[in-house]
Design a protein around this motif. Structure first.
Motif, PDB file in Angstrom:
ATOM      1  N   GLN A 131     -32.163   6.898  -2.288  1.00 31.88           N
ATOM      2  CA  GLN A 131     -33.278   7.395  -1.491  1.00 31.88           C
ATOM      3  C   GLN A 131     -34.233   8.274  -2.314  1.00 31.88           C
ATOM      4  O   GLN A 131     -35.444   8.125  -2.262  1.00 31.88           O
ATOM      5  CB  GLN A 131     -32.731   8.186  -0.288  1.00 31.88           C
ATOM      6  CG  GLN A 131     -33.788   8.550   0.758  1.00 31.88           C
ATOM      7  CD  GLN A 131     -34.493   7.313   1.319  1.00 31.88           C
ATOM      8  OE1 GLN A 131     -33.945   6.208   1.318  1.00 31.88           O
ATOM      9  NE2 GLN A 131     -35.730   7.490   1.776  1.00 31.88           N
ATOM     10  N   GLU A 132     -33.633   9.110  -3.122  1.00 34.12           N
ATOM     11  CA  GLU A 132     -34.436   9.995  -3.973  1.00 34.12           C
ATOM     12  C   GLU A 132     -35.312   9.189  -4.940  1.00 34.12           C
ATOM     13  O   GLU A 132     -36.491   9.471  -5.112  1.00 34.12           O
ATOM     14  CB  GLU A 132     -33.474  10.883  -4.777  1.00 34.12           C
ATOM     15  CG  GLU A 132     -33.984  12.275  -5.068  1.00 34.12           C
ATOM     16  CD  GLU A 132     -32.856  13.130  -5.611  1.00 34.12           C
ATOM     17  OE1 GLU A 132     -32.605  13.023  -6.829  1.00 34.12           O
ATOM     18  OE2 GLU A 132     -32.213  13.862  -4.824  1.00 34.12           O
ATOM     19  N   LEU A 133     -34.698   8.167  -5.552  1.00 33.66           N
ATOM     20  CA  LEU A 133     -35.426   7.338  -6.512  1.00 33.66           C
ATOM     21  C   LEU A 133     -36.543   6.547  -5.830  1.00 33.66           C
ATOM     22  O   LEU A 133     -37.641   6.432  -6.356  1.00 33.66           O
ATOM     23  CB  LEU A 133     -34.470   6.369  -7.215  1.00 33.66           C
ATOM     24  CG  LEU A 133     -33.702   6.954  -8.405  1.00 33.66           C
ATOM     25  CD1 LEU A 133     -32.713   5.931  -8.943  1.00 33.66           C
ATOM     26  CD2 LEU A 133     -34.655   7.375  -9.519  1.00 33.66           C
ATOM     27  N   VAL A 134     -36.260   6.015  -4.636  1.00 38.94           N
ATOM     28  CA  VAL A 134     -37.276   5.250  -3.909  1.00 38.94           C
ATOM     29  C   VAL A 134     -38.500   6.133  -3.674  1.00 38.94           C
ATOM     30  O   VAL A 134     -39.639   5.733  -3.940  1.00 38.94           O
ATOM     31  CB  VAL A 134     -36.723   4.720  -2.566  1.00 38.94           C
ATOM     32  CG1 VAL A 134     -37.849   4.180  -1.688  1.00 38.94           C
ATOM     33  CG2 VAL A 134     -35.683   3.632  -2.810  1.00 38.94           C
ATOM     34  N   GLU A 135     -38.257   7.348  -3.222  1.00 38.66           N
ATOM     35  CA  GLU A 135     -39.371   8.266  -2.957  1.00 38.66           C
ATOM     36  C   GLU A 135     -40.102   8.636  -4.245  1.00 38.66           C
ATOM     37  O   GLU A 135     -41.321   8.768  -4.263  1.00 38.66           O
ATOM     38  CB  GLU A 135     -38.857   9.520  -2.231  1.00 38.66           C
ATOM     39  CG  GLU A 135     -38.505   9.198  -0.786  1.00 38.66           C
ATOM     40  CD  GLU A 135     -37.891  10.368  -0.043  1.00 38.66           C
ATOM     41  OE1 GLU A 135     -38.026  11.515  -0.511  1.00 38.66           O
ATOM     42  OE2 GLU A 135     -37.250  10.123   1.000  1.00 38.66           O
ATOM     43  N   HIS A 136     -39.349   8.764  -5.317  1.00 36.46           N
ATOM     44  CA  HIS A 136     -39.940   9.077  -6.623  1.00 36.46           C
ATOM     45  C   HIS A 136     -40.917   7.973  -7.064  1.00 36.46           C
ATOM     46  O   HIS A 136     -42.050   8.242  -7.460  1.00 36.46           O
ATOM     47  CB  HIS A 136     -38.809   9.252  -7.641  1.00 36.46           C
ATOM     48  CG  HIS A 136     -39.253   9.316  -9.071  1.00 36.46           C
ATOM     49  ND1 HIS A 136     -39.977  10.381  -9.565  1.00 36.46           N
ATOM     50  CD2 HIS A 136     -39.085   8.436 -10.100  1.00 36.46           C
ATOM     51  CE1 HIS A 136     -40.243  10.152 -10.848  1.00 36.46           C
ATOM     52  NE2 HIS A 136     -39.708   8.991 -11.195  1.00 36.46           N
ATOM     53  N   TYR A 137     -40.490   6.720  -6.957  1.00 37.28           N
ATOM     54  CA  TYR A 137     -41.344   5.617  -7.407  1.00 37.28           C
ATOM     55  C   TYR A 137     -42.529   5.408  -6.468  1.00 37.28           C
ATOM     56  O   TYR A 137     -43.617   5.009  -6.884  1.00 37.28           O
ATOM     57  CB  TYR A 137     -40.528   4.330  -7.574  1.00 37.28           C
ATOM     58  CG  TYR A 137     -39.603   4.429  -8.753  1.00 37.28           C
ATOM     59  CD1 TYR A 137     -40.124   4.620 -10.034  1.00 37.28           C
ATOM     60  CD2 TYR A 137     -38.230   4.393  -8.593  1.00 37.28           C
ATOM     61  CE1 TYR A 137     -39.289   4.766 -11.126  1.00 37.28           C
ATOM     62  CE2 TYR A 137     -37.381   4.535  -9.682  1.00 37.28           C
ATOM     63  CZ  TYR A 137     -37.924   4.723 -10.943  1.00 37.28           C
ATOM     64  OH  TYR A 137     -37.095   4.877 -12.019  1.00 37.28           O
ATOM     65  N   ILE A 163     -46.982  -1.500  -4.567  1.00 30.80           N
ATOM     66  CA  ILE A 163     -45.581  -1.740  -4.189  1.00 30.80           C
ATOM     67  C   ILE A 163     -44.891  -2.594  -5.260  1.00 30.80           C
ATOM     68  O   ILE A 163     -43.768  -2.309  -5.679  1.00 30.80           O
ATOM     69  CB  ILE A 163     -45.485  -2.448  -2.810  1.00 30.80           C
ATOM     70  CG1 ILE A 163     -46.145  -1.591  -1.726  1.00 30.80           C
ATOM     71  CG2 ILE A 163     -44.026  -2.744  -2.453  1.00 30.80           C
ATOM     72  CD1 ILE A 163     -46.359  -2.319  -0.398  1.00 30.80           C
ATOM     73  N   GLY A 164     -45.604  -3.634  -5.715  1.00 26.25           N
ATOM     74  CA  GLY A 164     -45.055  -4.497  -6.769  1.00 26.25           C
ATOM     75  C   GLY A 164     -44.746  -3.704  -8.030  1.00 26.25           C
ATOM     76  O   GLY A 164     -43.711  -3.903  -8.676  1.00 26.25           O
ATOM     77  N   ILE A 165     -45.642  -2.789  -8.380  1.00 30.39           N
ATOM     78  CA  ILE A 165     -45.446  -1.954  -9.571  1.00 30.39           C
ATOM     79  C   ILE A 165     -44.260  -1.015  -9.357  1.00 30.39           C
ATOM     80  O   ILE A 165     -43.405  -0.855 -10.233  1.00 30.39           O
ATOM     81  CB  ILE A 165     -46.733  -1.172  -9.918  1.00 30.39           C
ATOM     82  CG1 ILE A 165     -47.841  -2.147 -10.355  1.00 30.39           C
ATOM     83  CG2 ILE A 165     -46.472  -0.144 -11.020  1.00 30.39           C
ATOM     84  CD1 ILE A 165     -49.228  -1.521 -10.486  1.00 30.39           C
ATOM     85  N   ALA A 166     -44.181  -0.420  -8.145  1.00 31.58           N
ATOM     86  CA  ALA A 166     -43.069   0.498  -7.852  1.00 31.58           C
ATOM     87  C   ALA A 166     -41.733  -0.226  -7.971  1.00 31.58           C
ATOM     88  O   ALA A 166     -40.765   0.307  -8.526  1.00 31.58           O
ATOM     89  CB  ALA A 166     -43.235   1.096  -6.448  1.00 31.58           C
ATOM     90  N   VAL A 175     -40.880  -2.784 -20.914  1.00 29.65           N
ATOM     91  CA  VAL A 175     -42.028  -3.690 -21.016  1.00 29.65           C
ATOM     92  C   VAL A 175     -42.361  -4.229 -19.633  1.00 29.65           C
ATOM     93  O   VAL A 175     -41.466  -4.666 -18.901  1.00 29.65           O
ATOM     94  CB  VAL A 175     -41.695  -4.894 -21.944  1.00 29.65           C
ATOM     95  CG1 VAL A 175     -42.869  -5.877 -21.979  1.00 29.65           C
ATOM     96  CG2 VAL A 175     -41.336  -4.435 -23.347  1.00 29.65           C
ATOM     97  N   ILE A 176     -43.646  -4.166 -19.272  1.00 28.60           N
ATOM     98  CA  ILE A 176     -44.082  -4.855 -18.055  1.00 28.60           C
ATOM     99  C   ILE A 176     -45.087  -5.927 -18.453  1.00 28.60           C
ATOM    100  O   ILE A 176     -46.073  -5.654 -19.142  1.00 28.60           O
ATOM    101  CB  ILE A 176     -44.704  -3.890 -17.025  1.00 28.60           C
ATOM    102  CG1 ILE A 176     -43.628  -2.956 -16.445  1.00 28.60           C
ATOM    103  CG2 ILE A 176     -45.387  -4.667 -15.883  1.00 28.60           C
ATOM    104  CD1 ILE A 176     -44.113  -2.034 -15.332  1.00 28.60           C
ATOM    105  N   ILE A 177     -44.793  -7.150 -18.058  1.00 28.88           N
ATOM    106  CA  ILE A 177     -45.730  -8.241 -18.266  1.00 28.88           C
ATOM    107  C   ILE A 177     -46.535  -8.340 -16.981  1.00 28.88           C
ATOM    108  O   ILE A 177     -45.997  -8.658 -15.920  1.00 28.88           O
ATOM    109  CB  ILE A 177     -44.978  -9.549 -18.566  1.00 28.88           C
ATOM    110  CG1 ILE A 177     -44.210  -9.382 -19.883  1.00 28.88           C
ATOM    111  CG2 ILE A 177     -45.950 -10.725 -18.634  1.00 28.88           C
ATOM    112  CD1 ILE A 177     -43.172 -10.436 -20.125  1.00 28.88           C
ATOM    113  N   ALA A 178     -47.806  -7.984 -17.064  1.00 29.17           N
ATOM    114  CA  ALA A 178     -48.647  -7.937 -15.869  1.00 29.17           C
ATOM    115  C   ALA A 178     -49.562  -9.158 -15.895  1.00 29.17           C
ATOM    116  O   ALA A 178     -50.481  -9.241 -16.694  1.00 29.17           O
ATOM    117  CB  ALA A 178     -49.456  -6.646 -15.857  1.00 29.17           C
TER     118      ALA A 178
END
Ligand SMILES: Nc1ncnc2c1ncn2[C@@H]1O[C@H](COP(=O)(O)OP(=O)(O)O)[C@@H](O)[C@H]1O
Ligand SMILES: [Mg+2]
Length: 325
Positions: A131-137, A163-166, A175-178
């Motif tokens: 829950q903590e991590l979800v709120e953090h992102y 949302i997709g980025i979170a 690495v994020i391939i966007a």
């Protein structure tokens, strides 16, 4: 190999077989990615640019192994991943995330935003406070706690991309391939998402392979830019240098088609003749020759290799010296 490289792609090939008839005999192949090499440094952005159909998405999917490469090597943090066993790759896969143009198609419509972001955490980091991590992102990507229990269809395109980025961030990627992450959004929203991605990069040190179909979008986020044409990189350069001194006629044409905000500034637009050829029967020499205003017999017969023209700036064109003198 440079020590700071987080991702190194060498001679990557993705050929799709074309099969016909009852016996599914192979009658040809689509050379979607045809010998691609680049290096992405830790915490930096490489813009990968080219017209629709040139192989950008295929490149991205091959790196995260959503599509099987038919040749080449890919190193993540110094380790070759294409020949790695599925078990070994499983440990690396969270570090390589891909986000898409239309996050809606990849967000489960029956899951709340909170569940969408929690899912990868539960799977990959079950020991942590979910829950903590979800709120953090959520907070990191500019969404609000009250929005946790809402469903994807209740959000705008820009918010859905957040949302997709979170969700991608929840896996702690390097690495994020966007893949054209802002192409479907209004211009005002595009800038917001790009600024968000820049901020996240500064805070978290993530490297981006940022895919776009024109050069205007990647200008302010890229450290390096690779220009792609029909499965190959034709020019690779530090971003600023590319806009100031483009060497390949295709890059020049792409730059000249970027609208200039100041109408008093005049610009000679290079109009490319003809259509992009099919990767099914690409020209045997320089693939760009059929549309190039400078093409000669040599171009029709011989494929140009990448040449270093100045510090970190490479181009694949037989006539770059003549064109730029
Ligand atoms: N699964 C597939 N089978 C056959 N051809 C494909 C497949 N996926 C993509 N292609 C072809 O490969 C080429 C590159 O596609 P893609 O990587 O989607 O380009 P881009 O993302 O640059 O628009 C296109 O000609 C496309 O039609
Ligand atoms: Mg694509």
């Amino acid at each position: 190999m440079e020590s700071k490289a987080i991702l190194e792609v060498r001679d990557l090939e993705v050929y799709f077989p074309i099969k016909k008839g009852l016996l599914k005999k192979k009658v040809g192949e689509v050379k979607a990615v045809d010998g691609l090499s680049f290096t992405l440094k830790r915490g930096e952005t490489l813009g990968l640019v080219g017209e629709s159909g040139c192989g950008k998405t295929t490149t991205g999917k091959a790196i995260v192994k959503l599509i099987e490469a038919t040749g080449g090597e890919i190193y993540y943090d110094g380790r070759e991943i294409l020949n790695m066993s599925p078990r070994e790759f499983k440990a690396i896969r969270p570090k390589l995330q891909m986000i898409f143009q239309d996050p809606f198609s990849s967000l489960n419509p029956r899951m709340t935003v909170g569940d969408i972001i929690a899912e990868p955490i539960k799977f990959h980091r079950p020991q942590e406070n979910i829950q903590e991590l979800v709120e953090h992102y959520l907070e990191l990507t500019g969404l609000k706690k009250e929005q946790l229990s809402r469903y994807p269809h209740e959000f705008s395109g820009g918010q859905r991309q957040r949302i997709g980025i979170a969700r991608a961030l929840a896996l702690n990627p390097e690495v994020i391939i966007a893949d054209e992450p802002v192409s479907a959004l209004d211009v005002s929203i595009q800038a917001k998402i790009i600024n968000l991605m820049k901020r996240l990069q500064e805070e978290l040190g993530i490297a981006y392979l940022f895919i776009a179909h024109d050069l205007s979008i990647v200008k302010h986020i890229s450290d390096y830019i690779a220009v792609m044409y029909l499965g190959n990189i034709v020019e690779l350069s530090p971003a600023k240098e590319l806009y100031q001194n483009p060497a390949h006629p295709y890059t020049k044409a792409l730059i000249s088609s970027i609208p200039i905000p100041d109408p008093r500034k005049k610009k000679d637009e290079i109009i490319l003749k003809g259509e992009i050829p099919s990767p099914l029967d690409a020209p045997s020499g320089c693939k760009f020759a059929t549309r190039c205003p400078y093409a000669t017999t040599k171009c029709n017969n011989q494929r140009p290799k990448m040449e270093v023209i100045s510090n970190n700036h490479q181009v694949a064109c037989h006539h770059w010296k003549k064109i730029n003198s």
